[in-house]
Structure formats: C-alpha cells, structure tokens
Scaffold this motif. Structure first.
Motif, PDB file in Angstrom:
ATOM      1  N   UNK A   1       0.868  -1.170   0.000  1.00  0.00           N
ATOM      2  CA  UNK A   1       0.000   0.000   0.000  1.00  0.00           C
ATOM      3  C   UNK A   1       0.903   1.217   0.000  1.00  0.00           C
ATOM      4  N   UNK A   2       0.443   2.304  -0.581  1.00  0.00           N
ATOM      5  CA  UNK A   2       1.279   3.489  -0.693  1.00  0.00           C
ATOM      6  C   UNK A   2       0.932   4.527   0.358  1.00  0.00           C
ATOM      7  N   UNK A   3       1.969   5.174   0.913  1.00  0.00           N
ATOM      8  CA  UNK A   3       1.792   6.330   1.782  1.00  0.00           C
ATOM      9  C   UNK A   3       2.670   7.446   1.244  1.00  0.00           C
ATOM     10  N   UNK A   4       2.267   8.665   1.544  1.00  0.00           N
ATOM     11  CA  UNK A   4       2.972   9.827   1.014  1.00  0.00           C
ATOM     12  C   UNK A   4       3.489  10.715   2.144  1.00  0.00           C
ATOM     13  N   UNK A   5       4.752  11.122   2.050  1.00  0.00           N
ATOM     14  CA  UNK A   5       5.326  12.144   2.915  1.00  0.00           C
ATOM     15  C   UNK A   5       5.379  13.440   2.112  1.00  0.00           C
ATOM     16  N   UNK A   6       4.679  14.459   2.580  1.00  0.00           N
ATOM     17  CA  UNK A   6       4.673  15.743   1.902  1.00  0.00           C
ATOM     18  C   UNK A   6       5.763  16.649   2.447  1.00  0.00           C
ATOM     19  N   UNK A   7       6.343  17.444   1.576  1.00  0.00           N
ATOM     20  CA  UNK A   7       7.416  18.361   1.958  1.00  0.00           C
ATOM     21  C   UNK A   7       7.068  19.764   1.472  1.00  0.00           C
ATOM     22  N   UNK A   8       7.062  20.724   2.395  1.00  0.00           N
ATOM     23  CA  UNK A   8       6.937  22.132   2.024  1.00  0.00           C
ATOM     24  C   UNK A   8       8.320  22.749   2.169  1.00  0.00           C
ATOM     25  N   UNK A   9       8.897  23.191   1.051  1.00  0.00           N
ATOM     26  CA  UNK A   9      10.292  23.670   1.044  1.00  0.00           C
ATOM     27  C   UNK A   9      10.388  25.008   0.323  1.00  0.00           C
ATOM     28  N   UNK A  10      11.283  25.894   0.774  1.00  0.00           N
ATOM     29  CA  UNK A  10      11.502  27.159   0.059  1.00  0.00           C
ATOM     30  C   UNK A  10      12.473  26.954  -1.106  1.00  0.00           C
ATOM     31  N   UNK A  11      11.956  26.464  -2.205  1.00  0.00           N
ATOM     32  CA  UNK A  11      12.816  26.177  -3.348  1.00  0.00           C
ATOM     33  C   UNK A  11      13.201  27.443  -4.099  1.00  0.00           C
ATOM     34  N   UNK A  12      12.350  28.460  -4.016  1.00  0.00           N
ATOM     35  CA  UNK A  12      12.609  29.739  -4.673  1.00  0.00           C
ATOM     36  C   UNK A  12      12.325  30.865  -3.687  1.00  0.00           C
ATOM     37  N   UNK A  13      12.767  32.076  -4.018  1.00  0.00           N
ATOM     38  CA  UNK A  13      12.540  33.218  -3.149  1.00  0.00           C
ATOM     39  C   UNK A  13      13.690  33.438  -2.193  1.00  0.00           C
TER      40      UNK A  13
ATOM     41  N   UNK B   1      15.535   7.729  -2.073  1.00  0.00           N
ATOM     42  CA  UNK B   1      16.005   6.374  -2.429  1.00  0.00           C
ATOM     43  C   UNK B   1      15.961   5.427  -1.233  1.00  0.00           C
ATOM     44  N   UNK B   2      16.145   5.975  -0.031  1.00  0.00           N
ATOM     45  CA  UNK B   2      16.225   5.119   1.155  1.00  0.00           C
ATOM     46  C   UNK B   2      14.867   4.850   1.787  1.00  0.00           C
ATOM     47  N   UNK B   3      13.863   5.613   1.382  1.00  0.00           N
ATOM     48  CA  UNK B   3      12.535   5.468   1.987  1.00  0.00           C
ATOM     49  C   UNK B   3      11.528   4.858   1.016  1.00  0.00           C
ATOM     50  N   UNK B   4      12.012   4.028   0.113  1.00  0.00           N
ATOM     51  CA  UNK B   4      11.101   3.441  -0.870  1.00  0.00           C
ATOM     52  C   UNK B   4      10.105   2.477  -0.242  1.00  0.00           C
ATOM     53  N   UNK B   5      10.488   1.859   0.858  1.00  0.00           N
ATOM     54  CA  UNK B   5       9.621   0.874   1.520  1.00  0.00           C
ATOM     55  C   UNK B   5       9.507   1.192   2.995  1.00  0.00           C
ATOM     56  N   UNK B   6       8.326   0.931   3.516  1.00  0.00           N
ATOM     57  CA  UNK B   6       8.052   1.129   4.937  1.00  0.00           C
ATOM     58  C   UNK B   6       7.388  -0.135   5.465  1.00  0.00           C
ATOM     59  N   UNK B   7       7.883  -0.638   6.586  1.00  0.00           N
ATOM     60  CA  UNK B   7       7.299  -1.839   7.191  1.00  0.00           C
ATOM     61  C   UNK B   7       6.579  -1.447   8.477  1.00  0.00           C
ATOM     62  N   UNK B   8       5.333  -1.868   8.572  1.00  0.00           N
ATOM     63  CA  UNK B   8       4.513  -1.532   9.726  1.00  0.00           C
ATOM     64  C   UNK B   8       3.613  -2.720  10.039  1.00  0.00           C
ATOM     65  N   UNK B   9       3.864  -3.353  11.191  1.00  0.00           N
ATOM     66  CA  UNK B   9       3.002  -4.448  11.681  1.00  0.00           C
ATOM     67  C   UNK B   9       2.768  -5.522  10.632  1.00  0.00           C
ATOM     68  N   UNK B  10       3.838  -5.933   9.981  1.00  0.00           N
ATOM     69  CA  UNK B  10       3.725  -7.034   9.028  1.00  0.00           C
ATOM     70  C   UNK B  10       3.305  -6.621   7.634  1.00  0.00           C
ATOM     71  N   UNK B  11       2.981  -5.370   7.430  1.00  0.00           N
ATOM     72  CA  UNK B  11       2.603  -4.897   6.101  1.00  0.00           C
ATOM     73  C   UNK B  11       3.724  -4.047   5.517  1.00  0.00           C
ATOM     74  N   UNK B  12       3.812  -4.060   4.194  1.00  0.00           N
ATOM     75  CA  UNK B  12       4.801  -3.264   3.479  1.00  0.00           C
ATOM     76  C   UNK B  12       4.097  -2.155   2.718  1.00  0.00           C
TER      77      UNK B  12
END
Length: 400
Positions: free
Chosen positions: A6-18, A36-47
């Motif tokens: 199942x997919x989960x998303x980490x959102x990032x708010x960054x000052x890329x400009x300005x 690259x290092x956070x491609x997979x997350x394991x939680x309670x037996x689920x990936x």
C-alpha cells in the motif's frame, strides 16, 4: 491482506525559490538523498510503498498554505514536514492544523513557533509538532560565551521591531529575563526596521552604557552595517553573539564582499545545534553526522550547514511515526503517534513526551564562533556547557 503493498505519502513544504531558498538547500538535499532510502516502509507485518511529494512555498506564507493544500488534497499526504521562515513555517503549520494533516517542523525557537500561531507559546495543537530549542536556551549559551570574557558583562541588544525582537524582549518567554537573571546588564536602545538604514542612535546608547558586547538576531547585512558604524564612532565590540541568520556562514546568505569582511573581522559567535562533530547517528541507516556533512559536500560542492542535520531528522521522525502508527494512512493515528514519539536521530534524542508543551521536543545547544578559514567562514565549537557530549574544536577569541 498481510504483506500487501500500500502506498503512503510524505509531503514536503520547502523554500525552493525566493529569499529563503539558500536556507532551504539542506532540505532539498535530504529529499534527494532519502527518497532512495525510503522506498519501503514496514509496519506491523505490512509493506508500504513510500512516495515523497515536494511543493515550493516560494518563501511566502500564502505559498506555504497553498503547498499544504495541494499536499493534503492532491497528494493525500499522511504527514507533512517543513522548515525555514519566521512567517512561512507558521503558515504551513497552521494550514496543516486546519486541514487535519500531521506536520513536523523545525528551525526556530519553540516560543516563536507558538507565539506566531496565536500569541501563546504554551498553546497546544492536535496535528502539528515541532523540534528545536528555546530563546531561553539561546540566552543561556550566549551568557556562557560572555562569561568567558570574565564575569558579568554589559551587553548591547541589537534587536528588530518585528516578532523576533518582540519575543527576545518578552518578560516571561524571552531572551532578556534569562540573561538578566545570570547577572548581566542589558542595554536595549529599541527596535529597528529591517533592512536597517542607520544605527547611529543605537550605538550612541550602547556607548553611553559602556557595552563591550553586542547580542543580536540581525541579518548579515544589518549586523555588518552596525559593525561598520561602530568602528567609525567607537568603540568596536569585543564580542558579538548573533543567532538567526548568523547560524549560517555569512558568505551563504549574502554575496556582498563588504559584509563578508566586516563579519569575518568581528569573529561572530553563535549557537550550534548541529555539526559534523556531534556524536549522533541516524535511526534510518546509521549515518553519522560527519558522514552526512561529507555527503553534502561531495554532492553540492558546498560546506555543511547547520540545518542539514535538522532536515535529515525531519524524515527520521516522519518514518518513525509512519512505521509505528496503528495505520500509517490514517492521519489521526499518525498525529497521536507523534504526540508519544521518542526516537533517536542524527540531531540526538527527540522526545515529545518531555517538552515544554506536548507539541515540542527540545534540542540542546552548544556555543560556536566563526573563524576565517582557507575556504571561507569556519564554525568552531567553543563552549559545550549545555551539550557536554559535543567535543570542543577551538577557543573563544575576542575581536580585540
């Protein structure tokens, strides 16, 4: 089914400009490295497949609010991380609170975080969490540095008339009461508007009071102007302690040669919340502080910046919350997990169960001083009274 992806998303708010973009570079580096290092997350037996979605705040409060809305609605982010900006960061956090999205932020004092979000530093929130240090911690570290000059000092305060200056003066939560309780005399000639045009009246007050030390939270350009004028009218300060922009190398925040020369000569001292010398390791992959600084230099060609450790830790906290929440796709469950989080990171132990409020985890501070090196300003660790685990790398040197 157990084991189904199942997919989960980490959102990032960054000052890329300005105007904040130079300060947002460590967060952009963390995104590039950790995607690259956070491609997979394991939680309670689920990936779970992990996706990192980035939105540019454009260094503006409204840009930050719009970024959060897009991450919440379009990307369905389970958690948002952000850093940088006295006005921009609170705007992002408020948007997360309003939309019911867990948020972790960092980079400025916890009192400012709370005060900018409703006028009460002790206010608690349901969805938004912050890790940093306090104005009182900055005052304690700076007092440690002043006392290396010999006992109690008369200190001139170069503070603006905006939120930063108001909080530094705050009689309960600010910098001033801690410094005064340590026995130091503060001379506050009043706030100034940024960018500053003239410090003549301020310097006259400091001269009348006999201040040999200046403390500030000025921009590099404003501080350099003050020092230039002080050399003309005399006397120049023996020591300058400055937070905020001067936690960065002055060559990074301005290209003006005159500013560089003034600040290099002043040997400005500042707070240190992260460095390659810190003894901590990442909970994600065991990366040490020196390893992280070296990787940043190799990829960018630039020297390390203090927010580099904080940016990396944001993702460590986000990963920990998603990996231990009962359901990482359930935002309320992730928020409740953040409130109970205690985890090891590359900036040390972050513990939201012991903070000054339930939404704050504290980082200890050391004292540092900028010295001119062969390749530009070099931050030397000169006082570890508040963080004894951090090794010293030099001695405090007065400007004269």
């Amino acid at each position: 089914m157990a084991g189904a992806a199942t997919q989960v998303c980490i959102g990032v708010v960054a000052p890329l400009t300005g105007r904040l973009a130079p300060l947002g570079e460590p967060l952009s580096f963390a995104v590039r490295t950790l995607t690259r290092r956070l491609l997979r997350l394991h939680n309670s037996g689920r990936t779970y497949d992990v996706r990192i979605a980035v939105r540019d705040s454009h260094s503006q409060p409204e840009g930050a609010r719009r970024a959060v809305r897009e991450l919440a609605d379009d990307e369905r982010a389970s958690i948002v991380v952000t850093m940088a900006g006295t006005q921009v960061l609170p705007a992002a956090a408020d948007a997360c609170e309003e939309l019911g999205v867990p948020c972790v932020s960092t980079t400025f004092p916890w009192q400012a975080y709370g005060y900018a979000r409703g006028g009460d530093p002790l206010r608690t929130f349901r969805w938004t969490y912050h890790f940093a240090w306090g104005l009182d911690d900055i005052a304690a570290v700076f007092a440690d540095l002043w006392e290396q000059l010999g006992g109690r000092q008369t200190v001139g305060c170069l503070w603006n008339d905006d939120l930063q200056g108001q909080l530094l003066r705050h009689e309960r939560f600010g910098f001033a009461p801690v410094a005064v309780d340590r026995g130091h005399t503060l001379i506050d000639p009043g706030g100034y508007r940024e960018p500053a045009t003239d410090f003549g009246s301020h310097l006259a007050r400091l001269r009348e009071g006999g201040a040999e030390v200046i403390t500030s939270a000025a921009t590099a350009a404003d501080l350099a102007q003050c020092l230039r004028q002080s050399r003309t009218v005399g006397p120049a300060p023996r020591l300058v302690t400055c937070s905020r922009w001067l936690t960065y190398p002055h060559t990074h925040t301005t290209r003006t040669r005159e500013v560089h020369d003034e600040l290099a000569a002043a040997k400005v001292a500042t707070l240190v919340y992260w460095s390659p010398e810190h003894p901590y390791r990442s909970s994600l992959d065991g990366t040490g502080c020196a390893d992280l600084a070296r990787a940043y230099r190799e990829e960018t060609g630039q020297s390390w910046l203090q927010p580099l450790g904080l940016a990396h830790a944001l993702f460590e906290v986000a990963h920990h919350a998603l990996a231990t929440a009962p359901d990482p796709s359930d935002r309320p469950a992730v928020a409740r997990t953040l409130a109970k989080t205690r985890t090891e990171t590359v900036v040390g132990t972050l513990d939201w169960t012991r903070g000054p409020t339930p939404n704050i985890a504290l980082i200890p501070l050391a004292g540092g001083q900028w010295h001119q090196g062969a390749f530009g300003p070099r931050l030397t660790l000169v006082d570890n009274t508040r963080a004894p685990e951090v090794p010293l790398t030099g001695d405090l040197t007065p400007a004269y």
